[in-house]
Structures are given as C-alpha cells and as structure tokens.
Design an enzyme around this catalytic site. Structure first.
Site, mmCIF file in Angstrom:
data_model
loop_
_atom_site.group_PDB
_atom_site.id
_atom_site.type_symbol
_atom_site.label_atom_id
_atom_site.label_comp_id
_atom_site.label_asym_id
_atom_site.label_seq_id
_atom_site.Cartn_x
_atom_site.Cartn_y
_atom_site.Cartn_z
ATOM 1 C CE LYS A 111 -3.979 -2.296 2.314
ATOM 2 N NZ LYS A 111 -4.977 -1.950 3.441
ATOM 3 C CE1 TYR B 41 -9.485 -3.256 0.208
ATOM 4 C CE2 TYR B 41 -8.555 -1.104 -0.226
ATOM 5 C CZ TYR B 41 -8.366 -2.167 0.397
ATOM 6 O OH TYR B 41 -7.263 -2.328 0.825
ATOM 7 C CG ASN C 195 -3.479 -2.471 6.863
ATOM 8 O OD1 ASN C 195 -3.401 -2.023 5.923
ATOM 9 N ND2 ASN C 195 -4.673 -3.108 7.370
ATOM 10 C CG HIS D 151 -5.602 -6.301 0.114
ATOM 11 N ND1 HIS D 151 -6.733 -6.260 0.767
ATOM 12 C CD2 HIS D 151 -5.808 -6.930 -1.020
ATOM 13 C CE1 HIS D 151 -7.348 -7.046 0.211
ATOM 14 N NE2 HIS D 151 -6.836 -7.440 -0.838
ATOM 15 C CD GLU E 291 -8.742 -9.291 -3.424
ATOM 16 O OE1 GLU E 291 -7.736 -9.613 -3.045
ATOM 17 O OE2 GLU E 291 -9.719 -8.973 -2.487
HETATM 18 P P1 CMP Z 1 -7.217 -4.703 4.061
HETATM 19 O O1 CMP Z 1 -6.932 -6.008 4.070
HETATM 20 O O2 CMP Z 1 -6.815 -3.874 2.656
HETATM 21 O O3 CMP Z 1 -8.688 -4.767 3.663
HETATM 22 C C1 CMP Z 1 -9.659 -3.446 3.817
HETATM 23 C C2 CMP Z 1 -9.006 -2.616 4.542
HETATM 24 O O4 CMP Z 1 -9.919 -1.629 5.229
HETATM 25 C C3 CMP Z 1 -8.052 -3.144 5.811
HETATM 26 O O5 CMP Z 1 -7.083 -3.663 5.204
HETATM 27 C C4 CMP Z 1 -8.120 -1.922 6.505
HETATM 28 O O6 CMP Z 1 -6.629 -1.121 6.053
HETATM 29 C C5 CMP Z 1 -8.927 -0.899 6.255
HETATM 30 N N1 CMP Z 1 -9.911 -0.667 7.659
HETATM 31 C C6 CMP Z 1 -9.978 0.711 7.916
HETATM 32 N N2 CMP Z 1 -10.887 0.553 9.258
HETATM 33 C C7 CMP Z 1 -11.059 -0.769 9.355
HETATM 34 C C8 CMP Z 1 -11.721 -1.412 10.358
HETATM 35 N N3 CMP Z 1 -12.260 -0.747 11.355
HETATM 36 N N4 CMP Z 1 -11.793 -2.794 10.282
HETATM 37 C C9 CMP Z 1 -11.337 -3.390 9.230
HETATM 38 N N5 CMP Z 1 -10.511 -2.795 8.300
HETATM 39 C C10 CMP Z 1 -10.369 -1.483 8.385
#
Ligand code: CMP
Length: 136
Positions: free
Chosen positions: A12, A52, A115, A118, A129
């Site tokens: 990311k 998403y 984070n 993904h 995906e």
């Molecule tokens: P990702 O695995 O990319 O999938 C969806 C993303 O939403 C997740 O990582 C997080 O970076 C983001 N996100 C933000 N807030 C939340 C939350 N409360 N719970 C889960 N995912 C979240």
C-alpha cells in the site's frame, strides 16, 4: 493436504512511500512464495472503490478508497503452497497493534488504515482480485 495456489498482494501507499518494497518482497520470497507477476501502479479513487466494493457498507469505505488511491502501490501475484493462508499469516492482523511479532503489519504498519499490505482472504477472492489487476 497443501496445494499450490495464487493470491493477490498489494503493498500500500504508506509502505511504497517509505521504500519498503524490497523488505516486504524478501519476507514473501524467504517464506516460499514466488512473485509470478508484479506492477507498480497509481489507481483512481473509482478503481479503488471497485476493488474494495465488498466493504461498501462499512463506515471506513470512503477513507479506504481515498487512501488506496493516494499514491503508488505495488500489486503482485504470489504463488506457493497454501499461498492464500500463508500470505495472511505473514501479513498479520489487520490492525498492526494486534498483529503478531515479526508479521509485516507489526513490523511496518502505522495504523489500521496505513497497514502496509493487503492480501486476498480466500481462494475465490484471490482469483477475482488477481483478475482485477492482471487481465491477460
Ligand atoms: P485490507 O486487508 O486492505 O482490507 C480492507 C481494509 O480496510 C483493511 O485492510 C484496513 O486497512 C481498512 N480498515 C480501516 N478501518 C477498518 C476497520 N475498522 N476494520 C477493518 N478494516 C479496516
């Protein structure tokens, strides 16, 4: 029985920006995941919204789409035995604060939004995906 699978990984914007691509690739490669394809791209907010869309009812959806389209990302096809589960194990919990020691999100994640990576959450979603980013 373990089987060879492919899964989608995204590095990311927060991790691309901090030059963590090589560090993160090393973690995959040293854990028996091959990088079968990869490209650095900068997607639009509409493309992020499409990618998403399973999260469209969530309160964080708009911020999530804005974030994924805020800078360059690296999208990769990872291949190996149990690649979907292995990639998720290597990434760690969504929230870096809850992620296990030595996981990618524990090592590099900044927050639940930033984070760093993904990864597809099932084989079915991995196929969708991968197809989203790599249509042949
Ligand atoms: P990702 O695995 O990319 O999938 C969806 C993303 O939403 C997740 O990582 C997080 O970076 C983001 N996100 C933000 N807030 C939340 C939350 N409360 N719970 C889960 N995912 C979240």
């Amino acid at each position: 029985m373990s089987k060879t699978e492919q899964t989608l990984s995204i590095i990311k914007p927060d991790a691309v920006e901090r030059n963590l691509i090589d560090e993160i690739k090393k973690i995959f490669l040293s854990n028996n995941l091959e990088i079968k394809d990869s490209k650095k791209i900068h997607i639009t907010k509409d493309e992020a919204a499409e990618f998403y869309k399973v999260h469209q009812s969530k309160p964080f959806y708009s911020d999530l789409c804005a974030y994924l389209s805020s800078g360059p990302i690296l999208v990769m096809v990872l291949e190996g035995k149990n690649a979907v589960a292995l990639n998720r194990e290597l990434m760690g919990a969504t929230d870096p604060k809850a992620a296990g020691e030595n996981t990618i999100r524990k090592l590099y994640g900044i927050s639940i939004d930033k984070n760093s990576v993904h990864g597809s959450d099932s084989l079915d979603n991995a196929k969708k995906e991968i197809n989203f980013f790599f249509q042949n």
